[in-house]
Design a protein around this motif. Structure first.
Motif, PDB file in Angstrom:
ATOM      1  N   MET A   1       0.857  -1.186   0.000  1.00 39.49           N
ATOM      2  CA  MET A   1       0.000   0.000   0.000  1.00 39.49           C
ATOM      3  C   MET A   1       0.887   1.227   0.000  1.00 39.49           C
ATOM      4  SD  MET A   1      -3.378   0.605   2.192  1.00 39.49           S
ATOM      5  CE  MET A   1      -2.713   0.364   3.831  1.00 39.49           C
ATOM      6  N   THR A   2       0.635   2.117  -0.908  1.00 37.91           N
ATOM      7  CA  THR A   2       1.524   3.272  -1.030  1.00 37.91           C
ATOM      8  C   THR A   2       0.771   4.568  -0.756  1.00 37.91           C
ATOM      9  OG1 THR A   2       1.061   3.193  -3.396  1.00 37.91           O
ATOM     10  CG2 THR A   2       3.139   2.260  -2.674  1.00 37.91           C
ATOM     11  N   PHE A   3       1.495   5.491  -0.155  1.00 39.77           N
ATOM     12  CA  PHE A   3       0.931   6.815   0.080  1.00 39.77           C
ATOM     13  C   PHE A   3       0.824   7.556  -1.249  1.00 39.77           C
ATOM     14  CE2 PHE A   3       2.618   5.613   4.206  1.00 39.77           C
ATOM     15  CZ  PHE A   3       1.573   5.960   5.040  1.00 39.77           C
ATOM     16  N   GLN A   4      -0.243   8.329  -1.382  1.00 36.96           N
ATOM     17  CA  GLN A   4      -0.501   9.030  -2.646  1.00 36.96           C
ATOM     18  C   GLN A   4       0.565  10.096  -2.875  1.00 36.96           C
ATOM     19  OE1 GLN A   4      -2.808   7.942  -4.592  1.00 36.96           O
ATOM     20  NE2 GLN A   4      -4.807   7.781  -3.609  1.00 36.96           N
ATOM     21  N   GLU A   5       1.093  10.092  -4.084  1.00 37.16           N
ATOM     22  CA  GLU A   5       2.141  11.054  -4.416  1.00 37.16           C
ATOM     23  C   GLU A   5       1.654  12.480  -4.234  1.00 37.16           C
ATOM     24  OE1 GLU A   5       4.014  10.554  -8.164  1.00 37.16           O
ATOM     25  OE2 GLU A   5       4.377   8.429  -7.824  1.00 37.16           O
ATOM     26  N   GLY A   6       2.576  13.305  -3.823  1.00 29.88           N
ATOM     27  CA  GLY A   6       2.259  14.717  -3.683  1.00 29.88           C
ATOM     28  C   GLY A   6       1.748  15.111  -2.321  1.00 29.88           C
ATOM     29  N   GLY A   7       1.330  14.142  -1.536  1.00 31.45           N
ATOM     30  CA  GLY A   7       0.845  14.445  -0.194  1.00 31.45           C
ATOM     31  C   GLY A   7       1.989  14.685   0.763  1.00 31.45           C
ATOM     32  N   SER A   8       1.647  15.112   1.963  1.00 34.94           N
ATOM     33  CA  SER A   8       2.679  15.243   2.988  1.00 34.94           C
ATOM     34  C   SER A   8       2.034  15.043   4.350  1.00 34.94           C
ATOM     35  CB  SER A   8       3.365  16.603   2.919  1.00 34.94           C
ATOM     36  OG  SER A   8       2.502  17.606   3.408  1.00 34.94           O
ATOM     37  N   PHE A   9       2.862  14.739   5.333  1.00 34.72           N
ATOM     38  CA  PHE A   9       2.394  14.465   6.684  1.00 34.72           C
ATOM     39  C   PHE A   9       3.134  15.346   7.659  1.00 34.72           C
ATOM     40  CE2 PHE A   9       2.137  10.679   4.079  1.00 34.72           C
ATOM     41  CZ  PHE A   9       0.764  10.511   4.067  1.00 34.72           C
ATOM     42  N   GLU A  10       2.372  16.083   8.430  1.00 36.21           N
ATOM     43  CA  GLU A  10       2.980  17.006   9.375  1.00 36.21           C
ATOM     44  C   GLU A  10       3.854  16.260  10.376  1.00 36.21           C
ATOM     45  OE1 GLU A  10       0.109  19.360  11.405  1.00 36.21           O
ATOM     46  OE2 GLU A  10      -0.800  20.033   9.530  1.00 36.21           O
ATOM     47  N   GLY A  11       4.866  16.949  10.857  1.00 38.12           N
ATOM     48  CA  GLY A  11       5.683  16.392  11.909  1.00 38.12           C
ATOM     49  C   GLY A  11       5.009  16.583  13.259  1.00 38.12           C
ATOM     50  N   GLY A  12       5.666  16.066  14.295  1.00 40.56           N
ATOM     51  CA  GLY A  12       5.193  16.335  15.644  1.00 40.56           C
ATOM     52  C   GLY A  12       4.214  15.323  16.206  1.00 40.56           C
ATOM     53  N   ARG A  13       3.847  14.308  15.407  1.00 40.45           N
ATOM     54  CA  ARG A  13       2.873  13.336  15.909  1.00 40.45           C
ATOM     55  C   ARG A  13       3.554  12.163  16.613  1.00 40.45           C
ATOM     56  NH1 ARG A  13      -0.104  10.841  18.259  1.00 40.45           N
ATOM     57  NH2 ARG A  13      -2.064   9.850  17.692  1.00 40.45           N
ATOM     58  N   VAL A  14       4.761  11.828  16.163  1.00 38.05           N
ATOM     59  CA  VAL A  14       5.462  10.659  16.700  1.00 38.05           C
ATOM     60  C   VAL A  14       6.743  11.100  17.396  1.00 38.05           C
ATOM     61  CG1 VAL A  14       6.549   8.447  16.166  1.00 38.05           C
ATOM     62  CG2 VAL A  14       4.559   9.219  14.834  1.00 38.05           C
ATOM     63  N   ARG A  15       6.824  10.808  18.676  1.00 38.01           N
ATOM     64  CA  ARG A  15       7.990  11.199  19.465  1.00 38.01           C
ATOM     65  C   ARG A  15       9.068  10.125  19.360  1.00 38.01           C
ATOM     66  NH1 ARG A  15       9.359  10.706  24.968  1.00 38.01           N
ATOM     67  NH2 ARG A  15       7.348   9.837  25.530  1.00 38.01           N
ATOM     68  N   LYS A  16      10.304  10.582  19.305  1.00 35.37           N
ATOM     69  CA  LYS A  16      11.415   9.635  19.334  1.00 35.37           C
ATOM     70  C   LYS A  16      11.832   9.469  20.788  1.00 35.37           C
ATOM     71  CE  LYS A  16      13.326  11.236  14.937  1.00 35.37           C
ATOM     72  NZ  LYS A  16      14.593  11.576  14.255  1.00 35.37           N
ATOM     73  N   GLY A  17      11.828   8.253  21.250  1.00 39.50           N
ATOM     74  CA  GLY A  17      12.149   8.020  22.651  1.00 39.50           C
ATOM     75  C   GLY A  17      13.224   6.973  22.802  1.00 39.50           C
ATOM     76  N   GLY A  18      13.600   6.748  24.049  1.00 40.78           N
ATOM     77  CA  GLY A  18      14.536   5.681  24.364  1.00 40.78           C
ATOM     78  C   GLY A  18      15.957   6.056  24.045  1.00 40.78           C
ATOM     79  N   GLY A  19      16.802   5.090  24.170  1.00 43.67           N
ATOM     80  CA  GLY A  19      18.208   5.300  23.913  1.00 43.67           C
ATOM     81  C   GLY A  19      18.892   3.978  24.058  1.00 43.67           C
ATOM     82  N   ARG A  20      20.142   3.969  23.770  1.00 41.01           N
ATOM     83  CA  ARG A  20      20.828   2.681  23.770  1.00 41.01           C
ATOM     84  C   ARG A  20      21.726   2.509  24.987  1.00 41.01           C
ATOM     85  NH1 ARG A  20      20.887  -0.632  19.656  1.00 41.01           N
ATOM     86  NH2 ARG A  20      19.707  -0.003  17.827  1.00 41.01           N
ATOM     87  N   GLY A  21      21.547   1.404  25.629  1.00 37.27           N
ATOM     88  CA  GLY A  21      22.613   0.846  26.435  1.00 37.27           C
ATOM     89  C   GLY A  21      22.927   1.483  27.777  1.00 37.27           C
ATOM     90  N   ARG A  22      22.315   2.541  28.170  1.00 39.36           N
ATOM     91  CA  ARG A  22      22.679   3.097  29.471  1.00 39.36           C
ATOM     92  C   ARG A  22      22.042   2.257  30.573  1.00 39.36           C
ATOM     93  NH1 ARG A  22      23.031   9.310  30.188  1.00 39.36           N
ATOM     94  NH2 ARG A  22      24.915   8.787  29.069  1.00 39.36           N
ATOM     95  N   GLY A  23      22.888   1.784  31.461  1.00 42.04           N
ATOM     96  CA  GLY A  23      22.361   0.959  32.548  1.00 42.04           C
ATOM     97  C   GLY A  23      22.054  -0.435  32.049  1.00 42.04           C
TER      98      GLY A  23
END
Ligand SMILES: [Zn+2]
Length: 301
Positions: A1-23
């Motif tokens: 399933m492909t997103f329709q060409e020419g469209g766009s999706f605003e940022g800010g909806r998905v947060r980047k979390g976590g991190g690697r390896g501390r503790g």
């Protein structure tokens, strides 16, 4: 399933979390005992199979960044959503939001509340406790947040044997949103999620989430982006549908048990068999309603 060409999706909806390896990473057993009772993992399980062994755990590099940072996936074009995982996640989330904003009040008389969505690597702290990539994607009911480890898609293909494909990734996200819908309708609260076995509420809640994912997929090509007035996605091709079904099949309890132990033990099931997961997804996909997806009260699964 492909997103329709020419469209766009605003940022800010998905947060980047976590991190690697501390503790120290949480050991598999700890997750099983403490966390999984609280959260509904995508392929996690409460007994029997050691998921961390299946997914190989995490390389745990150093150089961590802490939780609590507020970095978000940026605005993406549709072209980017078709080619990169982060942007595909971002676009899928906005398509799911648009679909459930309409469908949930219509069918259940319940307002849709946006879940939080976190894309994480390594380790992340959640309302359900700390979790690592070993858990796979999951939904945490207390903080109403979908946690997606993008690295899991490699496992889905390489270790679980699913077809590679955009719709397979989208299915994973849609399944976790299904749990959020269950939370909003009260299905999650009415289920006894401690038990296991082919008739258990645990399995029923998972099959319902697969069905709800199918509902979204069936409507995704006709759901219109309220910002642009254009439909999010092109119609699903047969190959793409097969990719999603392949993913649903790959994470069936019987397939996972067989791969891990060479045996199938239905009493240990928490998510349903490969056949059941495909069938419930298809029920939703082929015009199913919330009522059709109500595996909690279904007489046969
Ligand atoms: Zn699930």
């Amino acid at each position: 399933m492909t997103f329709q060409e020419g469209g766009s999706f605003e940022g800010g909806r998905v947060r980047k979390g976590g991190g690697r390896g501390r503790g120290p990473m949480i050991a598999g057993g700890g997750i099983g005992a403490v966390l999984v009772a609280l959260l509904i993992a995508f392929v996690g399980n409460q007994t029997g199979v050691d998921l961390s062994a299946l997914t190989g755990g995490d390389g745990s590099d150093s150089g961590a960044y802490g939780d609590g940072q507020q970095e978000y996936i940026d605005t993406c074009t549709a072209e980017q959503a078709n080619t990169t995982r982060e942007c595909r996640l971002n676009g899928t989330v906005q398509s799911l939001d648009a679909y459930w904003t309409e469908a949930l009040p219509q069918q259940a008389g319940v307002e849709y509340a946006l879940p939080e969505v976190v894309s994480f690597t390594g380790q992340v702290s959640t309302g359900c406790g700390a979790a690592t990539s070993a858990v796979g994607p999951f939904y945490c009911p207390p903080d109403q947040t979908v946690y997606i480890d993008l690295g899991f898609y490699d496992d889905l293909t390489n270790r679980f044997g699913a077809n590679d494909g955009g719709l397979a990734e989208m299915y994973v996200v849609a399944h976790e949103f299904g749990h959020h819908i269950e939370q909003l309708t009260g299905a999650m609260d009415s289920a006894d999620r401690q038990g296991t076995g082919p008739e258990s509420d645990s399995v029923r809640i998972e099959l319902m989430a697969d069905c709800l994912a199918g509902m979204w997929a069936g409507h995704a090509a006709t759901t219109v982006d309220p910002d642009t007035g254009v439909t999010f996605l092109a119609p699903i091709t047969e190959q793409e549908l097969n990719d999603a079904l392949s993913a649903a099949s790959a994470v069936g309890d019987d397939r996972i048990q067989e791969a891990a132990t060479g045996q199938v033990n239905p009493e240990g099931w928490t998510h349903g068999s490969s056949e059941q997961r495909q069938r419930w997804f298809t029920t939703g996909y082929e015009g199913g309603t919330l009522q059709d997806c109500d595996a909690l009260s279904a007489s046969s699964l």
